[in-house]
Design a protein around this motif. Structure first.
Motif, short mmCIF file in Angstrom:
data_model
loop_
_atom_site.label_atom_id
_atom_site.label_comp_id
_atom_site.label_asym_id
_atom_site.label_seq_id
_atom_site.Cartn_x
_atom_site.Cartn_y
_atom_site.Cartn_z
N UNK A 2 56.47 39.74 38.65
CA UNK A 2 55.48 39.79 39.72
C UNK A 2 54.47 40.92 39.54
N UNK A 3 54.84 41.89 38.74
CA UNK A 3 53.99 43.07 38.61
C UNK A 3 52.62 42.71 38.04
N UNK A 4 52.61 41.89 36.98
CA UNK A 4 51.32 41.56 36.33
C UNK A 4 50.43 40.71 37.24
N UNK A 5 50.94 39.58 37.81
CA UNK A 5 50.03 38.81 38.69
C UNK A 5 49.60 39.59 39.92
N UNK A 6 50.47 40.43 40.47
CA UNK A 6 50.07 41.23 41.63
C UNK A 6 48.98 42.22 41.25
N UNK A 7 49.15 42.82 40.06
CA UNK A 7 48.14 43.78 39.59
C UNK A 7 46.80 43.08 39.36
N UNK A 8 46.85 41.86 38.78
CA UNK A 8 45.60 41.12 38.55
C UNK A 8 44.94 40.74 39.87
N UNK A 9 45.79 40.21 40.78
CA UNK A 9 45.25 39.81 42.07
C UNK A 9 44.63 41.01 42.78
N UNK A 10 45.36 42.14 42.74
CA UNK A 10 44.85 43.35 43.41
C UNK A 10 43.55 43.82 42.77
N UNK A 11 43.51 43.80 41.43
CA UNK A 11 42.31 44.29 40.74
C UNK A 11 41.09 43.44 41.02
N UNK A 12 41.25 42.11 40.88
CA UNK A 12 40.11 41.23 41.10
C UNK A 12 39.72 41.18 42.57
N UNK A 13 40.69 41.32 43.48
CA UNK A 13 40.36 41.35 44.90
C UNK A 13 39.56 42.59 45.25
N UNK A 14 39.93 43.75 44.67
CA UNK A 14 39.17 44.98 44.90
C UNK A 14 37.77 44.86 44.32
N UNK A 15 37.67 44.15 43.16
CA UNK A 15 36.34 43.94 42.56
C UNK A 15 35.45 43.14 43.48
N UNK A 16 36.01 42.09 44.06
CA UNK A 16 35.24 41.28 44.99
C UNK A 16 34.83 42.08 46.20
N UNK A 17 35.76 42.90 46.71
CA UNK A 17 35.46 43.68 47.91
C UNK A 17 34.35 44.69 47.66
N UNK A 18 34.35 45.27 46.49
CA UNK A 18 33.37 46.32 46.19
C UNK A 18 32.09 45.75 45.58
N UNK A 19 32.01 44.40 45.49
CA UNK A 19 30.81 43.75 44.95
C UNK A 19 30.42 44.30 43.58
N UNK A 20 31.47 44.34 42.68
CA UNK A 20 31.21 44.86 41.33
C UNK A 20 30.14 44.02 40.62
N UNK A 21 30.18 42.74 40.86
CA UNK A 21 29.19 41.85 40.24
C UNK A 21 28.61 40.94 41.31
N UNK A 22 27.26 40.88 41.30
CA UNK A 22 26.59 40.00 42.26
C UNK A 22 26.40 38.59 41.72
N UNK A 23 26.79 38.42 40.45
CA UNK A 23 26.63 37.12 39.83
C UNK A 23 27.59 36.13 40.47
N UNK A 24 27.10 34.98 40.99
CA UNK A 24 28.00 33.98 41.60
C UNK A 24 29.08 33.47 40.64
N UNK A 25 28.71 33.33 39.34
CA UNK A 25 29.70 32.85 38.38
C UNK A 25 30.84 33.84 38.22
N UNK A 26 30.51 35.14 38.21
CA UNK A 26 31.54 36.18 38.08
C UNK A 26 32.44 36.16 39.31
N UNK A 27 31.84 36.00 40.50
CA UNK A 27 32.67 35.96 41.70
C UNK A 27 33.59 34.74 41.69
#
Length: 512
Positions: free
Chosen positions: A300-325
């Motif tokens: 569970x550690x890896x998928x949780x880490x991925x989910x957490x990382x990408x969710x934080x990226x979305x929250x912080x608007x790391x990329x405004x590109x719709x495809x990246x989101x």
């Protein structure tokens, strides 16, 4: 054996025999003469009584010749049968009071024996009439009112005699004499015979008691040997001798003791094994719990880490590109789905292992299930460009099993084959072969064989032979564990076989 009962018994019996013989020997020497003397005195007293009865108040001068002969015959018979010399006489005195004459009434005549006894009779007459001393050779044995008994030593011939002198009616007297020396010779002969007979009897008795003691001690030795075996916890031997004595009672008691000990030890061993199994099971469960937590945490550690990382990226608007989101969202959804599938599989496996998901036996067509599972996975064969070799039989293959569970087993085998099939020459072959009362279903894929040291481990939860490749396609090492749990719940065989060009997984089901 130093303190053998048999040796003790032989010694005790031998000593008792020797003691008995020595006692008889001493009794012959010291007691037999006195007993014989007492018996002889009693016998002579009886002769005196019978002679008094025979003679009674006879007037010898008035008896006819035939009457005298009759009396003599009775006295002769009495004398001969009792082994004594018997004399009846009459004493007459002169005016001065001296003995005038001794008139012998019985026996008559002047034989040598009568002449020899005249002196003895005269001595008794003088002692009775005039109170003279009999002399040192006379020893009084018994004194009665009518008679007296003496033991006399005859110096002339060197023999001892018992003599009785008593009064009869009408001034008649009786004199009875018996040889006493013979008893001493008889005692000596008896003692010599006793010694010889005693030695023979002792030897024979020792031999007999040896065999008797051996017969009685052999069962005891068998019991002792059996007790030694019982001490070594060997209860296979039984006391088979049928006896009604104390040894039989002891043997039967030991038989019962052996049975109870064997049963008790068996119960203790069973309890010990169960306890050991419980301890091992508890230890194994604890180990499994730790491994399970560690594996689940790791998976569970890896998928949780991925989910957490990408969710934080979305929250912080790391990329405004719709495809990246969209890509971020797809990763989150994909990893969430993997976690969901893993949790479902763990729950299903847990139910199987703990018997919560009971097998529901059904009679169904295995071909239909295989066609369904293969049809559902056909798109995966096409995507991976894998050659599927499957030739279903035209006739149904009716089996007894839980249809849903068997479908899951077949799905896991096919999924496993798709993940490990060779990229260069991808071939997966699925077939069902009937064997007597069973059918074997196998799924073969080309590729690398499973290392021999890993063949037994692949059925363990979370175990992965190639961890990098497993992670690549998202595997978590639970599928084959589910297969094992399902087949064990069905009590059916399953396994894996390596070939030069690939690996074959198989399982069996009952046709009848």
């Amino acid at each position: 054996m130093k303190h053998s009962i048999r040796i003790r018994l032989i010694l005790i019996v031998s000593l008792m025999l020797i003691l008995a013989i020595v006692s008889i020997f001493l009794a012959n020497i010291f007691l037999l003469p006195r007993f014989y003397e007492s018996t002889k005195v009693s016998q002579m007293s009886g002769v005196y009584t019978e002679a008094s009865a025979i003679t009674g108040n006879l007037l010898w001068e008035e008896l006819t010749d035939s009457e005298v002969e009759s009396v003599y015959d009775s006295l002769d018979s009495l004398s001969a049968n009792r082994g004594v010399s018997l004399y009846i006489f009459q004493v007459s005195a002169d005016e001065s009071g001296s003995i005038a004459s001794i008139n012998y009434v019985y026996p008559t005549g002047t034989n040598r024996l009568k002449n020899v006894t005249k002196g003895a009779i005269a001595n008794y007459v003088r002692a009775m009439y005039f109170g003279e001393e009999l002399g040192e050779n006379y020893e009084e044995i018994e004194q009665k009112a009518d008679y007296a008994v003496y033991k006399v030593y005859d110096e002339r011939i060197g023999s001892n005699y018992l003599e009785l002198t008593g009064s009869l009616p009408d001034d008649y007297w009786i004199y009875i004499r018996a040889n006493f020396t013979g008893i001493q010779e008889n005692a000596a002969v008896s003692n010599r015979f006793l010694i010889i007979a005693g030695i023979v009897v002792t030897v024979i008795s020792i031999v007999l008691i040896f065999f008797i003691a051996t017969r009685y001690t052999r069962p005891i030795m068998d019991l002792a040997k059996w007790a030694q075996e019982m001490r070594g916890l060997d209860f296979s031997t039984r006391f088979e001798v049928k006896r009604d004595d104390e040894i039989g009672v002891l043997g039967n008691s030991m038989n019962e003791l052996s049975d109870k000990l064997e049963q008790t030890i068996s119960d203790l061993k069973t309890a010990n094994i169960e306890l050991q199994q419980d301890i091992e099971k508890k230890s194994e469960q604890e180990q499994m719990r730790r491994e399970f937590l560690a594996n689940v945490s790791h998976e569970l550690k890896t998928p949780i880490a991925l989910i957490q990382g990408y969710a934080e990226g979305l929250k912080e608007n790391i990329s405004d590109d719709p495809e990246s989101r969209d890509y971020y969202c797809e990763v989150i959804i994909d990893e969430s789905d993997k976690m969901n599938q893993m949790v479902k599989r763990l729950l299903s496996l847990n139910q199987l292992e703990f018997g919560e998901n009971q097998v529901q036996l059904e009679h169904f067509d295995l071909n239909a299930v295989m066609d369904s599972v293969i049809g559902a996975n056909r798109i995966l064969f096409e995507q991976q460009e894998v050659e599927l070799r499957y030739h279903p039989k035209e006739t149904p293959i009716m089996v007894w099993a839980d249809e849903y569970m068997i479908e899951e087993v077949l799905t896991n085998y096919i999924s496993n084959a798709l993940h490990h099939v060779s990229k260069e020459s991808g071939v997966i072959e699925i077939k069902a072969v009937e064997r007597e009362e069973k059918v074997r279903v196998s799924v073969f894929n080309t590729g690398l064989p499973i290392p021999e040291e890993d063949r037994e481990k692949i059925w363990t939860k979370f175990y992965k032979v190639d961890k990098a490749r497993t992670r690549e396609y998202g595997g978590n090492g639970i599928g084959l564990s589910i297969v094992k749990a399902v087949m064990e719940a069905h009590n059916q065989a399953f396994g894996v076989q390596n070939y030069d060009n690939g690996v074959e997984f198989w399982f069996e089901l009952d046709i009848k």
